[in-house]
Design a protein around this motif. Structure first.
Motif, PDB file in Angstrom:
ATOM      1  N   ARG A   7       0.612  -0.967   0.134  1.00 28.09           N
ATOM      2  CA  ARG A   7      -0.126   0.296  -0.059  1.00 28.09           C
ATOM      3  C   ARG A   7       0.676   1.529   0.360  1.00 28.09           C
ATOM      4  O   ARG A   7       1.988   1.160   0.542  1.00 28.09           O
ATOM      5  CB  ARG A   7      -1.209   0.490   1.275  1.00 28.09           C
ATOM      6  CG  ARG A   7      -1.905  -1.231   0.731  1.00 28.09           C
ATOM      7  CD  ARG A   7      -2.332  -1.083   0.435  1.00 28.09           C
ATOM      8  NE  ARG A   7      -4.040  -1.965   0.121  1.00 28.09           N
ATOM      9  CZ  ARG A   7      -3.347  -3.000  -0.450  1.00 28.09           C
ATOM     10  NH1 ARG A   7      -2.539  -3.596  -0.943  1.00 28.09           N
ATOM     11  NH2 ARG A   7      -4.555  -4.263  -0.792  1.00 28.09           N
ATOM     12  N   GLU A   8       0.520   2.315  -0.198  1.00 29.45           N
ATOM     13  CA  GLU A   8       0.924   3.811  -1.037  1.00 29.45           C
ATOM     14  C   GLU A   8       0.061   4.296  -0.129  1.00 29.45           C
ATOM     15  O   GLU A   8      -0.732   4.664   0.288  1.00 29.45           O
ATOM     16  CB  GLU A   8       1.556   3.712  -1.884  1.00 29.45           C
ATOM     17  CG  GLU A   8       0.390   4.192  -2.805  1.00 29.45           C
ATOM     18  CD  GLU A   8       1.169   4.431  -4.070  1.00 29.45           C
ATOM     19  OE1 GLU A   8       0.643   4.448  -5.211  1.00 29.45           O
ATOM     20  OE2 GLU A   8       2.104   4.365  -4.498  1.00 29.45           O
ATOM     21  N   TYR A   9       1.059   6.169   0.705  1.00 28.16           N
ATOM     22  CA  TYR A   9      -0.144   6.499   1.103  1.00 28.16           C
ATOM     23  C   TYR A   9       1.011   8.155   1.478  1.00 28.16           C
ATOM     24  O   TYR A   9       2.268   7.675   1.634  1.00 28.16           O
ATOM     25  CB  TYR A   9      -0.250   6.118   2.206  1.00 28.16           C
ATOM     26  CG  TYR A   9      -1.696   7.317   3.122  1.00 28.16           C
ATOM     27  CD1 TYR A   9      -2.939   7.060   2.989  1.00 28.16           C
ATOM     28  CD2 TYR A   9      -0.479   8.267   4.188  1.00 28.16           C
ATOM     29  CE1 TYR A   9      -3.615   8.477   3.915  1.00 28.16           C
ATOM     30  CE2 TYR A   9      -1.268   9.548   4.596  1.00 28.16           C
ATOM     31  CZ  TYR A   9      -2.995   8.976   5.034  1.00 28.16           C
ATOM     32  OH  TYR A   9      -3.579  10.328   5.215  1.00 28.16           O
ATOM     33  N   THR A  10      -0.176   9.554   0.885  1.00 26.02           N
ATOM     34  CA  THR A  10       0.120  10.411   1.644  1.00 26.02           C
ATOM     35  C   THR A  10       0.059  11.138   2.607  1.00 26.02           C
ATOM     36  O   THR A  10      -0.705  11.551   1.832  1.00 26.02           O
ATOM     37  CB  THR A  10       0.151  11.292  -0.127  1.00 26.02           C
ATOM     38  OG1 THR A  10       1.341  10.212  -0.785  1.00 26.02           O
ATOM     39  CG2 THR A  10       1.530  13.091  -0.212  1.00 26.02           C
ATOM     40  N   TYR A  11       0.661  11.551   3.142  1.00 23.64           N
ATOM     41  CA  TYR A  11       0.336  12.408   4.475  1.00 23.64           C
ATOM     42  C   TYR A  11       1.154  14.126   3.949  1.00 23.64           C
ATOM     43  O   TYR A  11       1.845  14.107   3.998  1.00 23.64           O
ATOM     44  CB  TYR A  11       0.846  12.027   5.853  1.00 23.64           C
ATOM     45  CG  TYR A  11       0.694  12.967   7.245  1.00 23.64           C
ATOM     46  CD1 TYR A  11      -0.857  12.641   7.354  1.00 23.64           C
ATOM     47  CD2 TYR A  11       1.338  14.127   7.459  1.00 23.64           C
ATOM     48  CE1 TYR A  11      -0.956  13.141   8.277  1.00 23.64           C
ATOM     49  CE2 TYR A  11       1.504  13.581   8.560  1.00 23.64           C
ATOM     50  CZ  TYR A  11       0.480  14.543   9.195  1.00 23.64           C
ATOM     51  OH  TYR A  11       0.093  15.036  10.412  1.00 23.64           O
ATOM     52  N   GLN A  66      -1.563   6.341   9.845  1.00 18.90           N
ATOM     53  CA  GLN A  66      -2.982   6.204   8.752  1.00 18.90           C
ATOM     54  C   GLN A  66      -2.998   5.158   7.628  1.00 18.90           C
ATOM     55  O   GLN A  66      -3.892   4.472   7.195  1.00 18.90           O
ATOM     56  CB  GLN A  66      -2.695   7.125   8.441  1.00 18.90           C
ATOM     57  CG  GLN A  66      -3.941   7.955   7.565  1.00 18.90           C
ATOM     58  CD  GLN A  66      -5.623   8.478   8.317  1.00 18.90           C
ATOM     59  OE1 GLN A  66      -5.078   8.393  10.151  1.00 18.90           O
ATOM     60  NE2 GLN A  66      -6.808   8.048   8.513  1.00 18.90           N
ATOM     61  N   LEU A  67      -2.067   4.798   7.338  1.00 18.88           N
ATOM     62  CA  LEU A  67      -1.285   3.334   6.031  1.00 18.88           C
ATOM     63  C   LEU A  67      -2.324   2.729   6.510  1.00 18.88           C
ATOM     64  O   LEU A  67      -2.733   1.970   6.636  1.00 18.88           O
ATOM     65  CB  LEU A  67      -0.317   3.535   5.836  1.00 18.88           C
ATOM     66  CG  LEU A  67      -0.146   2.080   4.420  1.00 18.88           C
ATOM     67  CD1 LEU A  67       1.083   3.557   3.569  1.00 18.88           C
ATOM     68  CD2 LEU A  67      -0.010   1.383   5.266  1.00 18.88           C
ATOM     69  N   GLN A  68      -1.365   2.208   7.950  1.00 19.35           N
ATOM     70  CA  GLN A  68      -2.077   0.291   8.794  1.00 19.35           C
ATOM     71  C   GLN A  68      -3.429   1.177   9.027  1.00 19.35           C
ATOM     72  O   GLN A  68      -4.278  -0.277   9.056  1.00 19.35           O
ATOM     73  CB  GLN A  68      -0.982   1.152  10.367  1.00 19.35           C
ATOM     74  CG  GLN A  68       0.146   0.063   9.704  1.00 19.35           C
ATOM     75  CD  GLN A  68       1.617   0.344  10.522  1.00 19.35           C
ATOM     76  OE1 GLN A  68       0.916   0.944  11.447  1.00 19.35           O
ATOM     77  NE2 GLN A  68       2.330  -0.511  10.484  1.00 19.35           N
ATOM     78  N   VAL A  69      -3.673   2.161   9.421  1.00 21.17           N
ATOM     79  CA  VAL A  69      -5.361   2.288   9.693  1.00 21.17           C
ATOM     80  C   VAL A  69      -6.423   2.235   8.965  1.00 21.17           C
ATOM     81  O   VAL A  69      -7.656   0.983   8.741  1.00 21.17           O
ATOM     82  CB  VAL A  69      -6.279   3.534  10.252  1.00 21.17           C
ATOM     83  CG1 VAL A  69      -6.779   3.999   9.949  1.00 21.17           C
ATOM     84  CG2 VAL A  69      -4.627   4.065  11.832  1.00 21.17           C
ATOM     85  N   LEU A  70      -5.768   2.554   7.579  1.00 20.43           N
ATOM     86  CA  LEU A  70      -7.223   2.458   6.811  1.00 20.43           C
ATOM     87  C   LEU A  70      -6.601   0.880   5.591  1.00 20.43           C
ATOM     88  O   LEU A  70      -7.775   0.101   5.481  1.00 20.43           O
ATOM     89  CB  LEU A  70      -6.516   3.207   5.390  1.00 20.43           C
ATOM     90  CG  LEU A  70      -6.374   4.408   5.542  1.00 20.43           C
ATOM     91  CD1 LEU A  70      -6.157   5.386   4.429  1.00 20.43           C
ATOM     92  CD2 LEU A  70      -8.089   5.350   5.638  1.00 20.43           C
ATOM     93  N   LEU A  71      -5.606  -0.348   6.339  1.00 28.89           N
ATOM     94  CA  LEU A  71      -5.232  -1.148   5.777  1.00 28.89           C
ATOM     95  C   LEU A  71      -6.516  -2.086   6.937  1.00 28.89           C
ATOM     96  O   LEU A  71      -6.576  -2.744   6.659  1.00 28.89           O
ATOM     97  CB  LEU A  71      -4.296  -1.813   5.940  1.00 28.89           C
ATOM     98  CG  LEU A  71      -3.445  -3.206   5.346  1.00 28.89           C
ATOM     99  CD1 LEU A  71      -4.015  -3.191   4.349  1.00 28.89           C
ATOM    100  CD2 LEU A  71      -2.429  -3.816   4.976  1.00 28.89           C
ATOM    101  N   ILE A  72      -5.986  -1.942   8.512  1.00 26.30           N
ATOM    102  CA  ILE A  72      -7.389  -2.491   9.103  1.00 26.30           C
ATOM    103  C   ILE A  72      -8.596  -2.540   8.292  1.00 26.30           C
ATOM    104  O   ILE A  72      -9.130  -3.194   8.487  1.00 26.30           O
ATOM    105  CB  ILE A  72      -6.977  -2.074  10.680  1.00 26.30           C
ATOM    106  CG1 ILE A  72      -5.097  -2.165  10.886  1.00 26.30           C
ATOM    107  CG2 ILE A  72      -7.900  -2.536  11.652  1.00 26.30           C
ATOM    108  CD1 ILE A  72      -4.576  -1.777  12.238  1.00 26.30           C
ATOM    109  N   GLU A  73      -9.494  -1.377   8.623  1.00 27.90           N
ATOM    110  CA  GLU A  73     -10.194  -0.956   7.630  1.00 27.90           C
ATOM    111  C   GLU A  73     -10.750  -1.714   7.013  1.00 27.90           C
ATOM    112  O   GLU A  73     -11.410  -2.699   6.697  1.00 27.90           O
ATOM    113  CB  GLU A  73     -10.825   0.203   7.683  1.00 27.90           C
ATOM    114  CG  GLU A  73     -10.430   1.411   8.929  1.00 27.90           C
ATOM    115  CD  GLU A  73     -10.922   2.946   8.777  1.00 27.90           C
ATOM    116  OE1 GLU A  73     -11.451   2.876   7.554  1.00 27.90           O
ATOM    117  OE2 GLU A  73     -10.551   3.651   9.183  1.00 27.90           O
ATOM    118  N   GLU A  74      -9.653  -2.073   5.897  1.00 27.91           N
ATOM    119  CA  GLU A  74     -10.108  -2.703   4.563  1.00 27.91           C
ATOM    120  C   GLU A  74     -10.257  -4.461   5.068  1.00 27.91           C
ATOM    121  O   GLU A  74     -11.132  -4.546   4.536  1.00 27.91           O
ATOM    122  CB  GLU A  74      -8.795  -2.953   3.748  1.00 27.91           C
ATOM    123  CG  GLU A  74      -9.482  -3.149   2.178  1.00 27.91           C
ATOM    124  CD  GLU A  74      -7.429  -3.729   1.522  1.00 27.91           C
ATOM    125  OE1 GLU A  74      -7.299  -4.713   0.694  1.00 27.91           O
ATOM    126  OE2 GLU A  74      -6.747  -2.022   1.391  1.00 27.91           O
TER     127      GLU A  74
END
Length: 633
Positions: A46-50, A68-76
């Motif tokens: 995954r990639e993310y821009t903060y 935030q990248l990990q949070v979105l992956l957990i949600e996914e």
């Protein structure tokens, strides 16, 4: 093959909230995990821009991007995991998202491995691309626990337990309980942010903490870089002050962890090593008791090991060079172990990127050792090496470093007034590095007269001041008294180099002595008398004026005249002895005093024995002068 779905930036509507893509992801995850979501760990990219705020540093932006990248992956992944629950056990999408945010650390333990593939920071945005290994079974269990607890944060229960334990009275049982709690949890600044308080408590405790030290160094390799800067100095402190100091195995673990430490967070670790070591590099400690667990020699060995590791690119991220680390070390140990700093500077000076970085600690050490003969050689060598390095480098000296060196000059000048050795020292320093100190003087905030005096007194290049003849010519101008006295002061500063203006100075002194007395005229006489003494004038008229000035009623003028006559030495003493009877009694007595302070000479002694002692003042003057001459002989 890892899944490479991209997570959108924080300031753009997330792809997971777009209905069609959301359905696609659920289908994709169903294929990956199956309906039970109990398949083995799966790796996803995954990639993310903060988008950083104005208060964010690179370190905090990186931490936020990764979280935030990990949070979105957990949600996914959590969306698919919940599909295996009954309807009464599931949360809707928004509620689940809030739950993940509130219990991030609990859910994050299901992300069994995170590997950073790429990162970029431009000061405003932090881009992060990572390969993350997810344990769906673990995440399923955590979601069930959180939902079962009504969405309460399970971290709070542990925090409360730790808080209660920390409040207990000191003792072995308290330490045993703290170790039991600590060894069941990792180090982080979220769910287990209490670990630092436990570490502090056990460090301060005089009771044993069995197994805790081993646990600390086991965890050291797994502490995230963004919190390593906080925990590493504390762990090192624990190791230094407990049970005989740092072992070789522990030191190797520390060196290994330093590869992940942010470059700008090295200072606390170096300060910790310095603060718990002796001040002087004496392994035997000279039989004196020490309150520090490490000798300074042990510290020096550790610091040299760090510099060597830096040479292999193994200190900090991004890696610091040996020269950068050496400068940081010298500044870190400057207060407690300046001797070690000076020794390391001599040893690694060629590796320094900019000698400007170590000006303050080396200059401070030199100043404190000026009166310490035992360490003066090391201080002098390191200081001279510093000046040599500053001379050689092309970059301009910083204002702060120039100020440090200027303050040293002023300290030496104050001492030089009473100590000829200090006067010779400052003259030697400036004569060997004229360009450097000319640059230093130009950088200082001072009036034009003071700046010119520095350039004149030490013959520095690039002076804007008048030549001796030009300065003497100005004495005849119509300027105000202060301006005229400044030109006379320049002549004093020129020393023996003012000789070309001798005739003008004699004529000016003749006139000033006839003028009505006043503060400015007194200052002018003082400067002219001193300047004539500096050039060792052999002009008969000048010598007569100096002798006559012994009877001057202006404050300090007779004393200045005595000093000038003493400088003339043999060239004027015969004149004083032969003409003494032609002067008034006050001048005669001061001639006797002057002769007594001249270099020892049997002719002076014989003369003094023949001087008529017509009053008590003369008798006392002759006795004192004879005593001084005979003692010197």
């Amino acid at each position: 093959m890892p899944d490479t779905t991209t997570i959108a930036p924080a300031n753009v509507q997330s792809a997971f909230h777009q209905p069609l893509l959301f359905v696609f992801l659920v289908t994709l995850l169903s294929g990956l995990f199956g309906h039970s979501a109990t398949a083995g760990s799966v790796t996803m990219v995954r990639e993310y821009t903060y988008n950083a705020s104005e208060n964010d540093s690179k370190v905090s932006a990186r931490k936020a991007a990764l979280q935030q990248l990990q949070v979105l992956l957990i949600e996914e992944v959590g969306v698919q995991v919940q599909s295996s629950f009954s309807n009464s056990e599931t949360l809707d999408k928004d509620e689940f998202s809030r739950t993940v945010q509130a219990n991030y650390q609990t859910f994050a333990s299901a992300l069994t491995k995170t590997k950073i593939l790429e990162e970029q920071w431009d000061g405003e945005r932090f881009y992060l691309k990572a390969e993350i290994e997810v344990d769906p079974d673990g995440l399923s269990s955590q979601i069930a626990t959180v939902i079962g607890s009504g969405g309460k944060n399970p971290c709070d229960a542990v925090r409360e337990q730790v808080k209660v334990t920390l409040q207990k009275a000191p003792g072995p049982d308290k330490n045993t309980a703290l170790v039991a709690l600590a060894t069941k949890a990792p180090f982080d600044n979220d769910c287990h942010d209490w670990q630092y308080n436990v570490l502090y408590s056990l460090t301060q405790s005089r009771y044993p903490a069995d197994g805790y030290r081993r646990y600390l160094f086991t965890q050291l390799a797994d502490i995230a870089p963004h919190i390593l800067a906080e925990y590493l100095p504390a762990i090192v402190k624990y190791a230094v002050i407990k049970d005989g100091g740092i072992s070789q195995t522990e030191w190797e673990s520390i060196l290994s962890s330093l590869q992940r430490l942010p470059q700008d967070r090295l200072q606390p670790l170096l300060s910790t090593l310095s603060n718990y070591s002796d001040k002087l590099p004496d392994d035997a400690r000279s039989g004196k008791p020490s309150y520090q667990p490490q000798t300074a020699l042990q510290l020096k060995d550790q610091l040299q090991a760090l510099i060597q590791a830096a040479g292999n690119g193994n200190i900090a991220h991004p890696a610091v060079s040996p020269g950068e680390l050496t400068a940081l070390i010298i500044n870190s140990v400057a207060y407690r172990q300046p001797v070690i700093g000076a020794e390391l500077f001599r040893q690694y000076s060629d590796a320094l990127v900019d000698a400007d970085d170590v000006v303050k600690p080396i200059v401070d050490f030199y100043k404190t050792q000026l009166s310490n003969t035992a360490l003066n050689e090391l201080a002098g060598q390191s200081f001279n090496l510093l000046l040599k390095k500053l001379d050689e480098q092309s970059s301009s000296l910083s204002d702060n470093s120039a100020r440090q060196l200027y303050f040293l000059l002023t300290t030496l000048e104050r001492s030089a007034e009473e100590d000829p050795q200090q006067a010779a020292l400052i003259q030697s320093i400036l004569s060997r590095h004229p360009q450097l100190f000319a640059q230093i003087i130009r950088k200082q905030s001072m009036n034009e007269v003071q700046k010119n005096l520095w350039f004149i007194r030490y013959d520095l290049p690039g002076s804007d001041a008048c030549t001796p003849r030009e300065c003497a010519d100005q004495l005849w101008g119509d300027g105000n008294a202060m301006a005229l006295n400044a030109f006379a002061e320049y002549l004093v500063a020129y020393g023996s180099r003012a000789a070309p203006a001798e005739d003008l100075m004699i004529r000016k002194l003749e006139r000033v002595r006839l003028q009505t007395s006043g503060p400015n005229r007194t200052t002018m006489k003082k400067h002219l008398i001193t300047a004539l003494g500096n050039i060792r004038t052999q002009n008969p008229r000048a010598q007569e004026l100096l002798i006559e000035s012994l009877g001057d009623l202006d404050h300090q003028i007779p004393q200045d005249a005595q000093h000038a006559l003493i400088k003339l030495g043999r060239g004027v003493q015969d004149k004083m002895m032969s003409l003494m009877s032609t002067y008034e009694p006050l001048v005669q007595r001061r001639i006797v005093e002057t002769l007594g302070n001249m270099p020892p000479d049997t002719d002076i002694v014989n003369f003094l024995k023949r001087v008529p002692q017509n009053d008590p003042h003369m008798r006392f003057a002759v006795e004192d002068a004879l005593r001084a001459q005979q003692r010197a002989l």
